[in-house]
Design a protein around this motif. Sequence first.
Motif, PDB file in Angstrom:
ATOM      1  N   GLN A  93      23.870  34.444  16.084  1.00  0.00           N
ATOM      2  CA  GLN A  93      23.833  33.297  17.003  1.00  0.00           C
ATOM      3  C   GLN A  93      25.182  33.166  17.691  1.00  0.00           C
ATOM      4  O   GLN A  93      26.067  33.989  17.490  1.00  0.00           O
ATOM      5  CB  GLN A  93      23.450  32.017  16.259  1.00  0.00           C
ATOM      6  CG  GLN A  93      24.336  31.732  15.059  1.00  0.00           C
ATOM      7  CD  GLN A  93      23.953  30.425  14.418  1.00  0.00           C
ATOM      8  OE1 GLN A  93      23.466  29.525  15.081  1.00  0.00           O
ATOM      9  NE2 GLN A  93      24.188  30.299  13.119  1.00  0.00           N
ATOM     10  N   PHE A  94      25.315  32.167  18.508  1.00  0.00           N
ATOM     11  CA  PHE A  94      26.551  31.958  19.277  1.00  0.00           C
ATOM     12  C   PHE A  94      26.930  33.203  20.071  1.00  0.00           C
ATOM     13  O   PHE A  94      28.055  33.689  19.981  1.00  0.00           O
ATOM     14  CB  PHE A  94      27.718  31.570  18.352  1.00  0.00           C
ATOM     15  CG  PHE A  94      27.414  30.416  17.466  1.00  0.00           C
ATOM     16  CD1 PHE A  94      26.975  29.219  18.011  1.00  0.00           C
ATOM     17  CD2 PHE A  94      27.561  30.508  16.092  1.00  0.00           C
ATOM     18  CE1 PHE A  94      26.702  28.137  17.196  1.00  0.00           C
ATOM     19  CE2 PHE A  94      27.280  29.431  15.273  1.00  0.00           C
ATOM     20  CZ  PHE A  94      26.857  28.247  15.820  1.00  0.00           C
ATOM     21  N   ASN A  95      25.956  33.728  20.785  1.00  0.00           N
ATOM     22  CA  ASN A  95      26.186  34.938  21.560  1.00  0.00           C
ATOM     23  C   ASN A  95      26.862  34.673  22.886  1.00  0.00           C
ATOM     24  O   ASN A  95      27.370  35.581  23.511  1.00  0.00           O
ATOM     25  CB  ASN A  95      24.843  35.588  21.876  1.00  0.00           C
ATOM     26  CG  ASN A  95      24.424  36.541  20.796  1.00  0.00           C
ATOM     27  OD1 ASN A  95      25.003  37.608  20.671  1.00  0.00           O
ATOM     28  ND2 ASN A  95      23.450  36.142  19.996  1.00  0.00           N
ATOM     29  N   LEU A  96      26.790  33.406  23.334  1.00  0.00           N
ATOM     30  CA  LEU A  96      27.112  33.151  24.739  1.00  0.00           C
ATOM     31  C   LEU A  96      28.428  32.404  24.876  1.00  0.00           C
ATOM     32  O   LEU A  96      28.853  31.705  23.959  1.00  0.00           O
ATOM     33  CB  LEU A  96      25.984  32.323  25.369  1.00  0.00           C
ATOM     34  CG  LEU A  96      24.591  32.897  25.156  1.00  0.00           C
ATOM     35  CD1 LEU A  96      23.560  32.018  25.830  1.00  0.00           C
ATOM     36  CD2 LEU A  96      24.503  34.324  25.676  1.00  0.00           C
ATOM     37  N   LEU A  97      29.054  32.584  26.025  1.00  0.00           N
ATOM     38  CA  LEU A  97      30.200  31.751  26.351  1.00  0.00           C
ATOM     39  C   LEU A  97      29.634  30.436  26.874  1.00  0.00           C
ATOM     40  O   LEU A  97      28.956  30.408  27.893  1.00  0.00           O
ATOM     41  CB  LEU A  97      31.071  32.427  27.410  1.00  0.00           C
ATOM     42  CG  LEU A  97      31.650  33.782  26.993  1.00  0.00           C
ATOM     43  CD1 LEU A  97      32.630  34.289  28.035  1.00  0.00           C
ATOM     44  CD2 LEU A  97      32.339  33.692  25.642  1.00  0.00           C
ATOM     45  N   PRO A  98      29.876  29.358  26.159  1.00  0.00           N
ATOM     46  CA  PRO A  98      29.169  28.106  26.438  1.00  0.00           C
ATOM     47  C   PRO A  98      29.451  27.539  27.826  1.00  0.00           C
ATOM     48  O   PRO A  98      28.649  26.789  28.364  1.00  0.00           O
ATOM     49  CB  PRO A  98      29.670  27.161  25.342  1.00  0.00           C
ATOM     50  CG  PRO A  98      30.938  27.765  24.854  1.00  0.00           C
ATOM     51  CD  PRO A  98      30.815  29.231  25.041  1.00  0.00           C
ATOM     52  N   TYR A  99      30.594  27.925  28.389  1.00  0.00           N
ATOM     53  CA  TYR A  99      30.963  27.315  29.672  1.00  0.00           C
ATOM     54  C   TYR A  99      30.433  28.085  30.868  1.00  0.00           C
ATOM     55  O   TYR A  99      30.639  27.682  31.997  1.00  0.00           O
ATOM     56  CB  TYR A  99      32.487  27.180  29.765  1.00  0.00           C
ATOM     57  CG  TYR A  99      33.249  28.406  29.317  1.00  0.00           C
ATOM     58  CD1 TYR A  99      33.465  29.455  30.190  1.00  0.00           C
ATOM     59  CD2 TYR A  99      33.731  28.511  28.014  1.00  0.00           C
ATOM     60  CE1 TYR A  99      34.151  30.568  29.770  1.00  0.00           C
ATOM     61  CE2 TYR A  99      34.423  29.621  27.591  1.00  0.00           C
ATOM     62  CZ  TYR A  99      34.629  30.658  28.479  1.00  0.00           C
ATOM     63  OH  TYR A  99      35.309  31.765  28.080  1.00  0.00           O
ATOM     64  N   LEU A 100      29.767  29.215  30.610  1.00  0.00           N
ATOM     65  CA  LEU A 100      29.164  29.947  31.715  1.00  0.00           C
ATOM     66  C   LEU A 100      27.664  29.675  31.715  1.00  0.00           C
ATOM     67  O   LEU A 100      27.079  29.357  30.684  1.00  0.00           O
ATOM     68  CB  LEU A 100      29.420  31.447  31.578  1.00  0.00           C
ATOM     69  CG  LEU A 100      30.877  31.914  31.607  1.00  0.00           C
ATOM     70  CD1 LEU A 100      30.953  33.424  31.464  1.00  0.00           C
ATOM     71  CD2 LEU A 100      31.549  31.471  32.888  1.00  0.00           C
ATOM     72  N   LEU A 108      28.228  39.106  32.507  1.00  0.00           N
ATOM     73  CA  LEU A 108      29.409  39.529  31.743  1.00  0.00           C
ATOM     74  C   LEU A 108      29.291  40.976  31.284  1.00  0.00           C
ATOM     75  O   LEU A 108      30.294  41.672  31.142  1.00  0.00           O
ATOM     76  CB  LEU A 108      29.565  38.662  30.485  1.00  0.00           C
ATOM     77  CG  LEU A 108      30.298  37.342  30.578  1.00  0.00           C
ATOM     78  CD1 LEU A 108      30.333  36.697  29.197  1.00  0.00           C
ATOM     79  CD2 LEU A 108      31.718  37.577  31.082  1.00  0.00           C
ATOM     80  N   ALA A 109      28.052  41.417  31.035  1.00  0.00           N
ATOM     81  CA  ALA A 109      27.841  42.754  30.467  1.00  0.00           C
ATOM     82  C   ALA A 109      28.458  43.838  31.334  1.00  0.00           C
ATOM     83  O   ALA A 109      28.870  44.886  30.828  1.00  0.00           O
ATOM     84  CB  ALA A 109      26.355  43.012  30.272  1.00  0.00           C
ATOM     85  N   ARG A 164      21.621  40.068  28.145  1.00  0.00           N
ATOM     86  CA  ARG A 164      22.949  40.604  28.370  1.00  0.00           C
ATOM     87  C   ARG A 164      23.088  41.991  27.739  1.00  0.00           C
ATOM     88  O   ARG A 164      23.656  42.899  28.319  1.00  0.00           O
ATOM     89  CB  ARG A 164      24.024  39.683  27.795  1.00  0.00           C
ATOM     90  CG  ARG A 164      25.417  40.190  28.163  1.00  0.00           C
ATOM     91  CD  ARG A 164      26.504  39.277  27.685  1.00  0.00           C
ATOM     92  NE  ARG A 164      26.493  39.174  26.244  1.00  0.00           N
ATOM     93  CZ  ARG A 164      26.877  38.096  25.567  1.00  0.00           C
ATOM     94  NH1 ARG A 164      27.293  37.033  26.216  1.00  0.00           N
ATOM     95  NH2 ARG A 164      26.838  38.071  24.262  1.00  0.00           N
TER      96      ARG A 164
END
Lengths: 235, 417
Positions: A93-100, A108-109, A164
């Motif tokens: 989990q927590f794969n993502l940058l929360p501010y994007l 991002l990839a 991603r």
Amino acid sequence: MPGTCIELKQLEFQWPGATQPLLRIPELQISRGERVLLRGASGSGKSTLLSLIAGIHKAKAQQVFVLDHDLGDMSQRQRDKLRANEIGYIFQQFNLLPYLSAYQNVLLAQQFSPARRQRLNAQQSSHKQQAQNLLLQLGLTESDTERPAHQLSVGQQQRVAAARALFGSPALIIADEPTSALDADHRDNFIQILFEACRANNTTLLFVTHDASLAPHFDRAIELADINTGSGGWS
Amino acid sequence: MIRLAFASLANRKSSAWLTILAIAVSALLLIGVERVRTQTQDNFANTISGTDLIVGARTGSTQLLLSSVFHIGALNNSMTWQSYTHIKELPGVAWNIPMALGDSFSGYPVVGTNEDFFKHFKYASEAALEFAAGRVFNADEHAVLGAEVAQRMQLNVGDEFTIAHGSGGISFSDHDAHPFQVTGILQRTGTPVDQAIYIPLAGLGLVHGELIQDDNDDSHDHEHEHADTEQQPVYTLSAVLLGLDNRALALRMQRQINTYREEPLSAIMPGLALTDLWRTLSLFEKALFTVSILVVATGLLGMLTALLASLRERRREMAVLRSIGAGPFTIFGLLVSEAFMLALAGVSIGVLMLFAVLHFGADWLLLHTGLLLRATPLTITEWSLVGAILVAAILLSFIPAWRAYRNALADGLTIRL
């Protein structure tokens, strides 16, 4: 499909200071396009094995090959480059940058990967368009793709993570317990979607879990304890 | 990568803004102090120019300079009129300005002098005094005001004011208070001239009761025969400013005056004395500079703290970046560029604040503190201070960047929360 995606030969790995090797795997081969489930209890050396395959940590020469590259013979920079270009990674989990936003996370990839950019450029549509299409395929709505990542549900976040990983068609997807934060319905649904996407791109999938009940979905299921004779195998 | 750093910072808005504010205030202070220092030094050096020697009774050079140019402090000794007549006749003296000090009007120093003052006194780069209104005094009870005096006391040309000689000395005149009429107001110069009142020597003599007017001339005994044509308006002078025909002769003239036998006198060269005086003041200037350096250090340490504190909560972010192929050096660069952006934003805002203060507050500062500051473009020194802050920020950011680099290598793709 010809060719080997991942090959381990007489792999021995031990952390500095440890008295005996955590991993000792005589042989493992995963072909291109294969979908493999790797099962192991926590502490069995799963994460270490994944970080060796992903090139975060360095194995000795002639022990770990990914897409015919000897990772033990490559510099940090070369391994980072190989990972950027050819390996998609999905966390628990927590794969993502929360501010994007969702689609920016997908974009991002290609940030560090010229090869992915090149493959994306071969398509007619813009990178953003392709990222959004991929998200739609994975079951997000149009408006979800524009939302900041932290506003998405856990299930949606894992789909964005999958998108991603898949973006720019890398050869290998490593998924490290990606469904453990999902309930049963979402889990099966997520696995189906991931499979379809991998099949469409002929992507190799290395799916790591502690949940043996998922095995029937895969071409092959490997029990880490069966192939590992290092200390991790005893736990 | 800059874009990523920017997005990540935007995600931590409040701490980012606080950091920027701290850096802005410290930059404002550092550059502000530097500006006060240099412009004060300029103003200071500009107080007098063109004068080759200042002569007074035997005293320290700083004291003579302070009283004759800045009108600060009182001279215990004064030189006699005879000495003055001797000195001004010395060969090589082109012009002279006699000055008698010691009185004040509402806190402003009253300077007794003659019309040569307005002709020969120069400040800044040989700039002559100019009249904003009116003209030079031409009667004993006339006065010329410095710009600030006129403004603060709200006096105009033609107005009258009284100068009281408060010492209670023997007075030959009927009144202790003498009315003076304003005949001229000088242009603002940014020097102590703005804060002084200039009256003729004879006028000062009247106030002091030293001037013996024609009707009772006989009661006073003149000691020197040749002064018959020129009446002696005051007994003594505080200082005389001398201009020489040839500046190169100043040293010899100084020696000549210092060894004058009739009376112990001092002659100083204003340039040297100003430098000496500034050197004694530089202690405060250094203290001020040190304090502002410390404030900058505090601001930057605040940034360091904020960045270090953010690392813990950003391990997830780092692992994600690692997973998509970012190398540890990219992580390193990410933190350095974050610090650079914070510092750049901070310094820019600080400089803008400084210009805002200088632009809108310059008049207020001049009026209330006498500081003359201008919103001129940054000087080379100021640019290098700005650069130093940025460089220091980047160097400091190596600490969290190194930590993040090590974390990135050690954590790899495991997310530790």
